[in-house]
Design a protein around this motif. Structure first.
Motif, PDB file in Angstrom:
ATOM      1  N   ARG A   1      16.498   1.329   1.952  1.00  0.00           N
ATOM      2  CA  ARG A   1      15.480   1.380   2.812  1.00  0.00           C
ATOM      3  C   ARG A   1      14.340   2.198   2.352  1.00  0.00           C
ATOM      4  NH1 ARG A   1      16.083   2.369   9.407  1.00  0.00           N
ATOM      5  NH2 ARG A   1      14.143   3.271   9.968  1.00  0.00           N
ATOM      6  N   GLU A   2      14.671   3.584   1.701  1.00  0.00           N
ATOM      7  CA  GLU A   2      13.499   4.569   1.140  1.00  0.00           C
ATOM      8  C   GLU A   2      12.771   3.854   0.107  1.00  0.00           C
ATOM      9  OE1 GLU A   2      16.857   6.434   3.463  1.00  0.00           O
ATOM     10  OE2 GLU A   2      16.779   4.963   1.896  1.00  0.00           O
ATOM     11  N   ASP A   3      13.528   3.211  -0.930  1.00  0.00           N
ATOM     12  CA  ASP A   3      12.957   2.558  -1.938  1.00  0.00           C
ATOM     13  C   ASP A   3      11.953   1.419  -1.458  1.00  0.00           C
ATOM     14  OD1 ASP A   3      14.168   4.201  -3.590  1.00  0.00           O
ATOM     15  OD2 ASP A   3      15.580   2.512  -4.412  1.00  0.00           O
ATOM     16  N   SER A   4      12.129   0.676  -0.289  1.00  0.00           N
ATOM     17  CA  SER A   4      11.431  -0.226   0.086  1.00  0.00           C
ATOM     18  C   SER A   4      10.275   0.367   0.752  1.00  0.00           C
ATOM     19  CB  SER A   4      12.405  -1.159   1.270  1.00  0.00           C
ATOM     20  OG  SER A   4      11.501  -2.251   1.740  1.00  0.00           O
ATOM     21  N   HIS A   5      10.447   1.373   1.484  1.00  0.00           N
ATOM     22  CA  HIS A   5       9.190   1.923   1.945  1.00  0.00           C
ATOM     23  C   HIS A   5       8.119   2.610   1.056  1.00  0.00           C
ATOM     24  CE1 HIS A   5       6.674   3.815   5.093  1.00  0.00           C
ATOM     25  NE2 HIS A   5       6.686   5.068   4.571  1.00  0.00           N
ATOM     26  N   ARG A   6       8.759   3.038   0.066  1.00  0.00           N
ATOM     27  CA  ARG A   6       7.817   3.723  -0.947  1.00  0.00           C
ATOM     28  C   ARG A   6       7.069   2.415  -1.680  1.00  0.00           C
ATOM     29  NH1 ARG A   6      12.155   7.468  -2.081  1.00  0.00           N
ATOM     30  NH2 ARG A   6      13.181   5.988  -3.298  1.00  0.00           N
ATOM     31  N   GLY A   7       8.089   1.534  -2.042  1.00  0.00           N
ATOM     32  CA  GLY A   7       7.033   0.143  -2.377  1.00  0.00           C
ATOM     33  C   GLY A   7       6.090  -0.463  -1.679  1.00  0.00           C
ATOM     34  N   HIS A   8       6.542  -0.345  -0.154  1.00  0.00           N
ATOM     35  CA  HIS A   8       5.329  -0.810   0.727  1.00  0.00           C
ATOM     36  C   HIS A   8       4.140  -0.030   0.669  1.00  0.00           C
ATOM     37  CE1 HIS A   8       8.753  -2.591   3.333  1.00  0.00           C
ATOM     38  NE2 HIS A   8       8.466  -3.530   2.342  1.00  0.00           N
ATOM     39  N   ALA A   9       4.460   1.467   0.528  1.00  0.00           N
ATOM     40  CA  ALA A   9       3.129   2.166   0.433  1.00  0.00           C
ATOM     41  C   ALA A   9       2.395   1.935  -0.558  1.00  0.00           C
ATOM     42  CB  ALA A   9       3.881   3.636   0.535  1.00  0.00           C
ATOM     43  N   ARG A  10       2.883   1.726  -1.782  1.00  0.00           N
ATOM     44  CA  ARG A  10       2.101   1.523  -2.905  1.00  0.00           C
ATOM     45  C   ARG A  10       1.322   0.224  -2.838  1.00  0.00           C
ATOM     46  NH1 ARG A  10       6.822   4.031  -5.722  1.00  0.00           N
ATOM     47  NH2 ARG A  10       7.649   1.891  -5.886  1.00  0.00           N
ATOM     48  N   ILE A  11       1.730  -0.765  -2.313  1.00  0.00           N
ATOM     49  CA  ILE A  11       1.031  -2.008  -2.103  1.00  0.00           C
ATOM     50  C   ILE A  11       0.095  -2.021  -1.229  1.00  0.00           C
ATOM     51  CG2 ILE A  11       1.389  -4.567  -1.431  1.00  0.00           C
ATOM     52  CD1 ILE A  11       4.465  -4.283  -2.086  1.00  0.00           C
ATOM     53  N   VAL A  12       0.299  -1.301  -0.126  1.00  0.00           N
ATOM     54  CA  VAL A  12      -0.830  -1.206   1.043  1.00  0.00           C
ATOM     55  C   VAL A  12      -1.781  -0.167   0.475  1.00  0.00           C
ATOM     56  CG1 VAL A  12      -1.213  -0.281   3.420  1.00  0.00           C
ATOM     57  CG2 VAL A  12       0.945  -1.516   3.022  1.00  0.00           C
ATOM     58  N   ASP A  13      -1.555   0.912  -0.129  1.00  0.00           N
ATOM     59  CA  ASP A  13      -2.678   1.668  -0.759  1.00  0.00           C
ATOM     60  C   ASP A  13      -3.585   0.914  -1.665  1.00  0.00           C
ATOM     61  OD1 ASP A  13      -1.573   3.898   0.472  1.00  0.00           O
ATOM     62  OD2 ASP A  13      -0.631   4.872  -0.958  1.00  0.00           O
ATOM     63  N   ALA A  14      -2.956   0.262  -2.657  1.00  0.00           N
ATOM     64  CA  ALA A  14      -3.759  -0.681  -3.598  1.00  0.00           C
ATOM     65  C   ALA A  14      -4.559  -1.868  -2.666  1.00  0.00           C
ATOM     66  CB  ALA A  14      -3.009  -1.153  -4.589  1.00  0.00           C
ATOM     67  N   VAL A  15      -4.026  -2.357  -1.898  1.00  0.00           N
ATOM     68  CA  VAL A  15      -4.787  -3.446  -1.014  1.00  0.00           C
ATOM     69  C   VAL A  15      -5.905  -2.982  -0.257  1.00  0.00           C
ATOM     70  CG1 VAL A  15      -4.411  -5.198   0.912  1.00  0.00           C
ATOM     71  CG2 VAL A  15      -2.752  -5.047  -0.952  1.00  0.00           C
ATOM     72  N   VAL A  16      -5.535  -1.812   0.524  1.00  0.00           N
ATOM     73  CA  VAL A  16      -6.556  -1.293   1.256  1.00  0.00           C
ATOM     74  C   VAL A  16      -7.749  -0.878   0.463  1.00  0.00           C
ATOM     75  CG1 VAL A  16      -6.811   0.792   2.925  1.00  0.00           C
ATOM     76  CG2 VAL A  16      -5.194  -0.506   3.307  1.00  0.00           C
ATOM     77  N   ALA A  17      -7.332  -0.230  -0.849  1.00  0.00           N
ATOM     78  CA  ALA A  17      -8.337   0.443  -1.769  1.00  0.00           C
ATOM     79  C   ALA A  17      -9.310  -0.758  -2.562  1.00  0.00           C
ATOM     80  CB  ALA A  17      -7.812   1.433  -2.556  1.00  0.00           C
ATOM     81  N   GLY A  18      -8.791  -2.087  -2.199  1.00  0.00           N
ATOM     82  CA  GLY A  18      -9.397  -3.072  -3.081  1.00  0.00           C
ATOM     83  C   GLY A  18      -9.065  -3.073  -4.441  1.00  0.00           C
ATOM     84  N   GLN A  19      -8.157  -2.490  -4.852  1.00  0.00           N
ATOM     85  CA  GLN A  19      -7.603  -2.641  -6.226  1.00  0.00           C
ATOM     86  C   GLN A  19      -6.757  -3.620  -6.646  1.00  0.00           C
ATOM     87  OE1 GLN A  19      -5.573   1.372  -6.152  1.00  0.00           O
ATOM     88  NE2 GLN A  19      -7.573   2.416  -6.872  1.00  0.00           N
ATOM     89  N   VAL A  20      -7.375  -4.836  -7.183  1.00  0.00           N
ATOM     90  CA  VAL A  20      -6.581  -6.002  -7.375  1.00  0.00           C
ATOM     91  C   VAL A  20      -5.448  -6.027  -8.206  1.00  0.00           C
ATOM     92  CG1 VAL A  20      -6.745  -8.227  -8.096  1.00  0.00           C
ATOM     93  CG2 VAL A  20      -8.704  -7.391  -6.769  1.00  0.00           C
ATOM     94  N   ARG A  21      -5.503  -5.486  -9.349  1.00  0.00           N
ATOM     95  CA  ARG A  21      -4.385  -5.209 -10.526  1.00  0.00           C
ATOM     96  C   ARG A  21      -3.726  -4.521  -9.997  1.00  0.00           C
ATOM     97  NH1 ARG A  21      -7.357  -5.258 -16.445  1.00  0.00           N
ATOM     98  NH2 ARG A  21      -8.165  -7.201 -16.387  1.00  0.00           N
ATOM     99  N   GLU A  22      -3.611  -3.399  -9.118  1.00  0.00           N
ATOM    100  CA  GLU A  22      -2.835  -2.562  -8.809  1.00  0.00           C
ATOM    101  C   GLU A  22      -1.790  -2.950  -7.776  1.00  0.00           C
ATOM    102  OE1 GLU A  22      -5.936  -1.835  -9.603  1.00  0.00           O
ATOM    103  OE2 GLU A  22      -5.956   0.127 -10.903  1.00  0.00           O
ATOM    104  N   ALA A  23      -2.504  -3.789  -6.772  1.00  0.00           N
ATOM    105  CA  ALA A  23      -1.999  -4.570  -5.751  1.00  0.00           C
ATOM    106  C   ALA A  23      -0.793  -5.516  -6.246  1.00  0.00           C
ATOM    107  CB  ALA A  23      -2.918  -5.022  -4.753  1.00  0.00           C
ATOM    108  N   GLN A  24      -1.342  -6.337  -7.160  1.00  0.00           N
ATOM    109  CA  GLN A  24      -0.304  -7.225  -7.960  1.00  0.00           C
ATOM    110  C   GLN A  24       0.709  -6.405  -8.592  1.00  0.00           C
ATOM    111  OE1 GLN A  24      -3.224  -9.114 -10.614  1.00  0.00           O
ATOM    112  NE2 GLN A  24      -3.732 -10.672  -9.086  1.00  0.00           N
ATOM    113  N   SER A  25       0.491  -5.464  -9.310  1.00  0.00           N
ATOM    114  CA  SER A  25       1.504  -4.793 -10.067  1.00  0.00           C
ATOM    115  C   SER A  25       2.516  -4.089  -9.207  1.00  0.00           C
ATOM    116  CB  SER A  25       0.967  -3.682 -11.043  1.00  0.00           C
ATOM    117  OG  SER A  25       0.228  -4.312 -12.189  1.00  0.00           O
ATOM    118  N   ALA A  26       1.982  -3.589  -7.965  1.00  0.00           N
ATOM    119  CA  ALA A  26       2.853  -2.791  -6.914  1.00  0.00           C
ATOM    120  C   ALA A  26       3.850  -4.066  -6.184  1.00  0.00           C
ATOM    121  CB  ALA A  26       2.127  -2.211  -5.963  1.00  0.00           C
TER     122      ALA A  26
END
Length: 241
Positions: free
Chosen positions: A192-217
């Motif tokens: 659960r903790e790993d999942s939440h950290r992964g979600h945070a990285r994806i959301v941060d990149a998506v909201v920031a408009g960082q395409v490659r970072e979002a894909q990698s996350a």
């Protein structure tokens, strides 16, 4: 000269033999192969499963170690038990008629592109919704059932934020399978903790408009689930009394 310290860690992946062993375990526990019955030859099984003979051999060794079969050199492999005491690998690797590695392959393709498109097309409304879901997931008092529901909602919202209606509809069709499977793995140590950290990285990149970072996350998030399952399968189990 300054020495550099390597911080690279081995990436654990689910193997083909793990999936085959899980399916064989299910066939035995469900009585398709009865106790006392001889399994088909290794060559035949490899052809039926569509894998190499080396992967088939490794799978058979795995279920032999679990006590379900016994190999008699020159004679064959016989089923000696149809009962597993602890949670079987089949519970984690075969689901709804599909193998979990197959599910992960589909998720990697869909979620990578969904995250990339969402980052490119994110709107203030979807950004706010994603951050709200993420904040709710951080609540330590949230039950696992509630977390799993929010988990799917977050991924589905990313698919919708891609503004590709077909992609969002296809992702929505996976909800029953993904929610049921998430319930199986949510209790793995640290999942659960790993999942939440992964979600945070994806959301941060998506909201920031960082395409490659979002894909990698997004891809890293799926890899993390594979790692946790692989580690759980690799750990020796202790029979319960």
């Amino acid at each position: 000269m300054v020495e550099t310290v390597s911080r690279i860690e081995r990436v654990e992946r689910l193997r083909v033999s793990d999936s085959v062993a899980a399916q064989l375990t299910q066939l035995i526990t469900k009585g398709v192969y009865a106790v006392g019955e001889k399994l088909p030859p290794e060559r035949v099984l490899a052809e039926e499963f569509g894998v190499s003979r080396s992967s088939m051999r490794e799978a058979i060794r795995s279920i032999e170690a679990s006590g379900l079969v016994s190999s008699n050199h020159g004679v064959g492999v016989f089923v000696v038990s149809n009962t597993v005491v602890s949670q079987a690998a089949s519970d984690l690797l075969v689901f709804e008629g599909f193998t979990v590695p197959e599910l992960f392959e589909v998720r990697r393709m869909m979620e990578r592109d969904a995250a990339g498109l969402a980052a490119r097309r994110i709107t203030p409304g979807y950004a706010s919704e994603l951050q709200d879901i993420l904040a709710r997931c951080a609540d330590p008092n949230l039950s696992n059932e509630e977390f799993v529901k929010l988990d799917f909602k977050l991924h589905h919202t990313i698919a919708k934020a891609s503004q590709n209606g077909l992609l969002a509809t296809i992702y929505s069709s996976l909800e029953p399978m993904m929610v049921k499977y998430s319930h199986r793995v949510i209790d793995l140590p640290g999942r659960r903790e790993d999942s939440h950290r992964g979600h945070a990285r994806i959301v941060d990149a998506v909201v920031a408009g960082q395409v490659r970072e979002a894909q990698s996350a997004a891809v890293a998030h799926i890899r993390d689930v594979e790692r946790d399952i692989a580690k759980n399968i690799a750990q020796p189990t202790t029979p319960t009394s």
